[in-house]
Design an enzyme around this catalytic site. Structure first.
Site, PDB file in Angstrom:
ATOM      1  N   HIS A 159      -8.443  -3.959  -2.814  1.00  0.00           N
ATOM      2  CA  HIS A 159      -9.304  -5.141  -2.889  1.00  0.00           C
ATOM      3  C   HIS A 159      -8.954  -6.188  -1.826  1.00  0.00           C
ATOM      4  O   HIS A 159      -9.744  -7.093  -1.581  1.00  0.00           O
ATOM      5  CB  HIS A 159      -9.260  -5.761  -4.292  1.00  0.00           C
ATOM      6  CG  HIS A 159      -8.011  -6.514  -4.615  1.00  0.00           C
ATOM      7  ND1 HIS A 159      -6.964  -5.968  -5.337  1.00  0.00           N
ATOM      8  CD2 HIS A 159      -7.631  -7.792  -4.334  1.00  0.00           C
ATOM      9  CE1 HIS A 159      -6.013  -6.873  -5.487  1.00  0.00           C
ATOM     10  NE2 HIS A 159      -6.392  -7.978  -4.890  1.00  0.00           N
ATOM     11  N   GLY A 187      -3.194 -14.148  -2.934  1.00  0.00           N
ATOM     12  CA  GLY A 187      -2.453 -14.013  -1.682  1.00  0.00           C
ATOM     13  C   GLY A 187      -1.225 -13.131  -1.829  1.00  0.00           C
ATOM     14  O   GLY A 187      -0.722 -12.575  -0.860  1.00  0.00           O
ATOM     15  N   ASN A 188      -0.725 -12.992  -3.073  1.00  0.00           N
ATOM     16  CA  ASN A 188       0.389 -12.086  -3.350  1.00  0.00           C
ATOM     17  C   ASN A 188      -0.077 -10.631  -3.422  1.00  0.00           C
ATOM     18  O   ASN A 188       0.733  -9.703  -3.317  1.00  0.00           O
ATOM     19  CB  ASN A 188       1.074 -12.425  -4.667  1.00  0.00           C
ATOM     20  CG  ASN A 188       2.155 -13.474  -4.539  1.00  0.00           C
ATOM     21  OD1 ASN A 188       2.022 -14.571  -5.070  1.00  0.00           O
ATOM     22  ND2 ASN A 188       3.226 -13.157  -3.828  1.00  0.00           N
ATOM     23  N   SER A 189      -1.370 -10.418  -3.646  1.00  0.00           N
ATOM     24  CA  SER A 189      -1.897  -9.064  -3.827  1.00  0.00           C
ATOM     25  C   SER A 189      -1.522  -8.163  -2.656  1.00  0.00           C
ATOM     26  O   SER A 189      -1.691  -8.533  -1.498  1.00  0.00           O
ATOM     27  CB  SER A 189      -3.417  -9.106  -3.958  1.00  0.00           C
ATOM     28  OG  SER A 189      -3.798  -9.728  -5.153  1.00  0.00           O
ATOM     29  N   ASP A 236      -6.463   1.120  -6.525  1.00  0.00           N
ATOM     30  CA  ASP A 236      -6.372  -0.155  -5.800  1.00  0.00           C
ATOM     31  C   ASP A 236      -5.295  -0.099  -4.711  1.00  0.00           C
ATOM     32  O   ASP A 236      -4.553  -1.058  -4.500  1.00  0.00           O
ATOM     33  CB  ASP A 236      -6.095  -1.315  -6.769  1.00  0.00           C
ATOM     34  CG  ASP A 236      -6.365  -2.677  -6.133  1.00  0.00           C
ATOM     35  OD1 ASP A 236      -7.137  -2.739  -5.153  1.00  0.00           O
ATOM     36  OD2 ASP A 236      -5.778  -3.682  -6.595  1.00  0.00           O
ATOM     37  N   LEU A 266      -9.591  16.608 -17.268  1.00  0.00           N
ATOM     38  CA  LEU A 266      -9.506  17.447 -18.459  1.00  0.00           C
ATOM     39  C   LEU A 266     -10.880  17.647 -19.092  1.00  0.00           C
ATOM     40  O   LEU A 266     -11.173  18.701 -19.648  1.00  0.00           O
ATOM     41  CB  LEU A 266      -8.551  16.805 -19.471  1.00  0.00           C
ATOM     42  CG  LEU A 266      -8.023  17.675 -20.610  1.00  0.00           C
ATOM     43  CD1 LEU A 266      -7.304  18.894 -20.068  1.00  0.00           C
ATOM     44  CD2 LEU A 266      -7.074  16.860 -21.489  1.00  0.00           C
ATOM     45  N   GLY A 267     -11.730  16.618 -19.027  1.00  0.00           N
ATOM     46  CA  GLY A 267     -13.079  16.743 -19.567  1.00  0.00           C
ATOM     47  C   GLY A 267     -13.187  16.453 -21.046  1.00  0.00           C
ATOM     48  O   GLY A 267     -13.896  17.160 -21.780  1.00  0.00           O
ATOM     49  N   ILE A 321     -11.447  10.521 -25.370  1.00  0.00           N
ATOM     50  CA  ILE A 321     -10.335  10.378 -26.309  1.00  0.00           C
ATOM     51  C   ILE A 321     -10.252   8.958 -26.837  1.00  0.00           C
ATOM     52  O   ILE A 321     -10.869   8.035 -26.306  1.00  0.00           O
ATOM     53  CB  ILE A 321      -8.991  10.756 -25.643  1.00  0.00           C
ATOM     54  CG1 ILE A 321      -8.760   9.886 -24.394  1.00  0.00           C
ATOM     55  CG2 ILE A 321      -8.928  12.235 -25.322  1.00  0.00           C
ATOM     56  CD1 ILE A 321      -7.398  10.067 -23.763  1.00  0.00           C
TER      57      ILE A 321
END
Length: 479
Positions: free
Chosen positions: A118, A219-221, A148, A276-277, A280
């Site tokens: 991002h 800004g830390n991202s 991400d 896995l399909g 759950i």
């Protein structure tokens, strides 16, 4: 005598003071000193600024006409600010450059840099600034929205690099430190502890986040999260906040997962994930009781996708997956994390609970592809399951078409009265597919299953609604 008492008081006071000083020194020694860690790793952390060319329309109706106001009126400035000089139907869309800030860290001396998806998504220009003030234009090697994670490359050599650690050894309560550029303040350092591991966040099914109380802000991202050995254990990704600023809940992507993504991006340019399909859900206390489990854990299978690896392996709705490749599933989210990280076309071992018995299944893991009104027929005879407070009708083709239930089997809930079903959360428009481990394909089978329900106990009901299939725990009344 008084002199002796005074002397003893002085000695007692001195000893107390020494004990307090000693206790303070011991406490001070127990706190970590981050100075060497910061000095050693700051050169490897970078500031990332991006520029994106955008076009916007007026914030208000383009047909708005500037009112005629006296010259020098303060409202002239107000209207110019919000509507522009050429307010009116002839005004053109405005073009501008949007800028954003983030952080990253160098993982190889030839210029590979890791950051968040991002931070650089849709950027037209990415500028990387090192701690020595050198600046480089970066190109994107690959990005993965699901995790991400993004991998960048700058044209430089002999760069300082971070030391990559592992999340497996990270413990809750352990000290960690972040270096980044919050609000554009380069190489800011914040510290805290690991609050939890394996956190699942909404719409983030494949990342078991590290939760910390390290102060993380915009800004830390993309910046690194270090342990006390100076190893990167995570990528600071997001915060929980009601204000937009730090509120004590920060989340980092585990470095093991991030490095797996980076390796795939470097080798193939895209990321493959296991599939896995199944749909759950968590096993609640009530559902655990209905399945005969001593305590709730595992992943309850609510639906098996057609022609999926799970269907081919023989997995069924109502199965509780207890272990995946020998790892006990404390929650259903653990299964998503483990399957996502599994190798494609390789067998995985599942330990399941079915009808009270434990079984072992082997499933060949597939590859995850892409981003994988209820007015029933009033003329149908209704069947009233009075003990549950529910009316059901046959699931006809007309009902399927009206409610987009193609391929769904079961009985259609026509209405719900005050009672057990309503208390459990069953709603009109739901399709009941299984009740107390018994599959029901029509009203006759449903009524027969209801007749045999254990009085006064909790049972599991599999329903299908617009949001998908899920089990609901229902308490059967005594009468």
């Amino acid at each position: 005598m008084k002199a002796l008492l005074f002397k003893n008081s002085i000695i007692s006071l001195a000893m107390t003071t020494l004990l307090l000083l000693s206790s303070t020194l011991v406490q001070a020694k127990s706190l970590p000193d981050f100075t060497e860690l910061v000095e050693a790793n700051t050169p490897s952390v970078v500031n990332i600024s991006t520029k994106q060319h955008k076009t916007t329309q007026n914030r208000f109706n383009r047909e708005f006409q500037m009112p005629e106001l006296p010259e020098g009126s303060p409202f002239n400035e107000f209207f110019r600010h919000f509507f522009g000089e050429g307010a009116g139907p002839q005004q053109e869309p405005r073009e501008y450059d949007a800028r954003s800030l983030g952080s990253g860290f160098i993982i190889s001396d030839d210029g590979y840099i890791m950051t968040n998806f991002h931070v650089v998504n849709e950027a037209d220009e990415i500028l990387v600034r090192l701690s020595d003030r050198r600046e480089f234009l970066a190109k994107v090697i690959g990005m993965d929205k699901t995790s991400d994670v993004a991998l960048l490359k700058i044209d430089a050599k002999d760069l300082p690099v971070v030391k990559i650690g592992t999340t497996n050894k990270l413990k809750v309560g352990e000290w960690v430190l972040a270096i980044g550029s919050p609000f554009g303040f380069d190489h800011s350092v914040t510290a805290g502890i690991v609050s939890a591991k394996g956190r699942s966040l909404p719409n983030e099914n494949y990342v078991p986040f590290i939760q910390t109380d390290v102060a993380i802000n915009p800004g830390n991202s993309g910046g690194p999260l270090f342990n006390l050995d100076g190893e990167v254990v995570g990528i600071n990704s997001q915060i929980y906040s009601r204000t937009g600023g730090f509120m004590g809940l920060s989340f980092a992507i585990p470095i093991d997962l991030a490095m797996n993504v980076v390796d795939q991006l470097r080798s193939s340019g895209h990321v493959s994930r296991g599939w896995l399909g199944v749909m759950i859900q968590d096993v609640t206390r009530e559902l655990a009781e209905s399945f005969g489990m001593k305590h709730p854990y595992g992943a309850l299978v609510a639906r098996v996708m057609p022609d999926s690896p799970s269907e081919k392996a023989g997995l069924e709705p109502g199965d509780v997956i207890l272990k995946y490749n020998g790892t006990k599933l404390e929650s259903s989210s653990m299964l998503q994390h483990l399957v996502g990280a599994s190798r494609i076309d390789k067998p995985a071992e599942l330990e399941i609970l079915r009808n009270g018995d434990k079984k072992t299944l082997f499933v060949n893991i597939g590859e995850l592809k892409g981003d994988m009104a209820q007015d029933a027929s009033q003329d149908q005879p209704k069947q009233n399951a009075a003990s549950l407070g529910i009316n059901v009708v046959e699931l006809t083709n007309d009902i399927r078409e009206q409610n987009k239930l193609e391929g769904v089997k079961g009985v259609f809930v026509e209405s719900v009265l005050p009672g057990a079903a309503k208390n459990a959360g069953i709603e009109a428009g739901d399709v009941i597919q299984m009740i107390n481990r018994v599959r029901v394909a029509n009203v006759k089978e449903f009524m027969a299953a209801v007749k045999d329900l254990p009085k006064g106990g909790n049972i599991a009901v599999l329903i299908h609604r617009a949001t998908g299939s899920r089990f609901i725990a229902l308490h059967v009344p005594q009468e």
